[in-house]
Design a protein around this motif. Sequence first.
Motif, PDB file in Angstrom:
ATOM      1  N   LEU A  60       0.815  -1.215   0.000  1.00 16.15           N
ATOM      2  CA  LEU A  60       0.000   0.000   0.000  1.00 16.15           C
ATOM      3  C   LEU A  60       0.851   1.270   0.000  1.00 16.15           C
ATOM      4  O   LEU A  60       0.485   2.272  -0.620  1.00 16.15           O
ATOM      5  CB  LEU A  60      -0.946  -0.004   1.206  1.00 16.15           C
ATOM      6  CG  LEU A  60      -2.132  -0.971   1.091  1.00 16.15           C
ATOM      7  CD1 LEU A  60      -2.813  -1.146   2.441  1.00 16.15           C
ATOM      8  CD2 LEU A  60      -3.130  -0.486   0.035  1.00 16.15           C
ATOM      9  N   ASN A  61       1.993   1.221   0.686  1.00 20.77           N
ATOM     10  CA  ASN A  61       2.898   2.367   0.666  1.00 20.77           C
ATOM     11  C   ASN A  61       3.389   2.657  -0.756  1.00 20.77           C
ATOM     12  O   ASN A  61       3.452   3.811  -1.191  1.00 20.77           O
ATOM     13  CB  ASN A  61       4.104   2.124   1.586  1.00 20.77           C
ATOM     14  CG  ASN A  61       3.723   2.165   3.052  1.00 20.77           C
ATOM     15  OD1 ASN A  61       2.667   2.707   3.408  1.00 20.77           O
ATOM     16  ND2 ASN A  61       4.547   1.590   3.915  1.00 20.77           N
ATOM     17  N   LYS A  62       3.728   1.588  -1.473  1.00 23.72           N
ATOM     18  CA  LYS A  62       4.153   1.736  -2.879  1.00 23.72           C
ATOM     19  C   LYS A  62       3.005   2.301  -3.719  1.00 23.72           C
ATOM     20  O   LYS A  62       3.195   3.191  -4.556  1.00 23.72           O
ATOM     21  CB  LYS A  62       4.576   0.372  -3.446  1.00 23.72           C
ATOM     22  CG  LYS A  62       5.799  -0.242  -2.776  1.00 23.72           C
ATOM     23  CD  LYS A  62       7.071   0.253  -3.402  1.00 23.72           C
ATOM     24  CE  LYS A  62       8.277  -0.543  -2.934  1.00 23.72           C
ATOM     25  NZ  LYS A  62       9.538  -0.035  -3.511  1.00 23.72           N
ATOM     26  N   PHE A  63       1.815   1.767  -3.492  1.00 26.04           N
ATOM     27  CA  PHE A  63       0.619   2.199  -4.220  1.00 26.04           C
ATOM     28  C   PHE A  63       0.359   3.694  -4.006  1.00 26.04           C
ATOM     29  O   PHE A  63       0.112   4.447  -4.964  1.00 26.04           O
ATOM     30  CB  PHE A  63      -0.573   1.355  -3.756  1.00 26.04           C
ATOM     31  CG  PHE A  63      -1.924   1.912  -4.108  1.00 26.04           C
ATOM     32  CD1 PHE A  63      -2.366   1.919  -5.424  1.00 26.04           C
ATOM     33  CD2 PHE A  63      -2.765   2.419  -3.120  1.00 26.04           C
ATOM     34  CE1 PHE A  63      -3.621   2.433  -5.747  1.00 26.04           C
ATOM     35  CE2 PHE A  63      -4.007   2.928  -3.436  1.00 26.04           C
ATOM     36  CZ  PHE A  63      -4.441   2.941  -4.748  1.00 26.04           C
ATOM     37  N   ARG A  64       0.434   4.129  -2.759  1.00 25.36           N
ATOM     38  CA  ARG A  64       0.142   5.542  -2.458  1.00 25.36           C
ATOM     39  C   ARG A  64       1.194   6.476  -3.041  1.00 25.36           C
ATOM     40  O   ARG A  64       0.892   7.596  -3.472  1.00 25.36           O
ATOM     41  CB  ARG A  64       0.008   5.727  -0.942  1.00 25.36           C
ATOM     42  CG  ARG A  64      -1.298   5.112  -0.415  1.00 25.36           C
ATOM     43  CD  ARG A  64      -1.346   5.007   1.087  1.00 25.36           C
ATOM     44  NE  ARG A  64      -2.561   4.328   1.526  1.00 25.36           N
ATOM     45  CZ  ARG A  64      -2.627   3.455   2.511  1.00 25.36           C
ATOM     46  NH1 ARG A  64      -1.517   3.128   3.182  1.00 25.36           N
ATOM     47  NH2 ARG A  64      -3.765   2.878   2.828  1.00 25.36           N
ATOM     48  N   LEU A  65       2.434   6.015  -3.052  1.00 27.15           N
ATOM     49  CA  LEU A  65       3.507   6.810  -3.678  1.00 27.15           C
ATOM     50  C   LEU A  65       3.248   6.998  -5.171  1.00 27.15           C
ATOM     51  O   LEU A  65       3.469   8.082  -5.719  1.00 27.15           O
ATOM     52  CB  LEU A  65       4.864   6.125  -3.483  1.00 27.15           C
ATOM     53  CG  LEU A  65       5.627   6.437  -2.199  1.00 27.15           C
ATOM     54  CD1 LEU A  65       6.890   5.583  -2.123  1.00 27.15           C
ATOM     55  CD2 LEU A  65       5.996   7.923  -2.124  1.00 27.15           C
TER      56      LEU A  65
END
Length: 327
Positions: free
Chosen positions: A137-142
């Motif tokens: 999710l961190n990658k997705f939000r970035l």
Amino acid sequence: MRSLFNSFKDLSILIIGDVMMDAYLFGKVDRVSPEAPVPIVSVGKKEARLGGAANVALNIKALGAKPIICAIVGDDIEGRQLLDLFSAADIDATSLVKIVGRKTTVKTRVIAQNQQILRVDAETDTEINIEESNLVLNKFRLILERQKIDAIIFQDYDKGLITPYLIDEVSKSAKANNIPLIVDPKKRNFLSYKDVDVFKPNLKELKEGLKVDFDPKNYLELKNNTTLLKEKIKAKNILLTLSELGIYAINDKEDKLTPAHIRTIADVSGAGDTVISVVATCIAARTDIFLAARLGNLAGGLVCEKVGVVPINKDLLLQEALKAEEA
């Protein structure tokens, strides 16, 4: 139609899904094994290709749009091979998360005389935990912070990346950013996707997901059961793939069955990946579901004429679409 196809080059599509490697052993069969009643394949060629959600990314690239993949791989040799394949295909895989101790999914197909005679799967399908989900999710939000995304695809093969938690978090962000969400579901999370723009099961998945049985050739039964699914998950559009019967699409206003075109079928592997790729790219370009279904139907048939998992040929698809318009 030409202007629609030209518009694809301005689109960026994010794929969240189970990536895998498709390995191939091509050879010929001349005799049966003396050890068991099985054919002996004399291997002439080996190949490794992007598969699963990675094949969706390949198809989107082949259509001229920009694919971005957000997924997990194992911290193993096959995972490194997969990263090399992404690099060779010039597909953005910087948002792949390596999971230590996890096995990268590899499907090995043995093909002789242009026919698949065996498939061997090496995989882990255990769901990732909350901490691993948050890394994804961190990658997705970035990605959402750094660039414009025109559509998001959930490409689910029940290999453990996609969980109800991940679905909820991605869906919230998609809604907040007004990004269309297109889903190619599998059994485990079938009813976890709510209020999505396009939900694309096949007939088997719909029957298993709703625990119903019906004859898809009976139009009323087809419509009633697809409507039931639509109401249950509150999807804006349902697109039901029916193999040789074609594709059935329904929204709040109308429904339509697009018959399949007569083809010489060599291999159905990867056809669903192609259909979702074309549909998502069309939805990103803001076409209606029925045009997206027609083009997806054409594309799925075209790739079935090829042996193995191959991406769509954009020029050939355009030619077929123009021919269909004239008919």
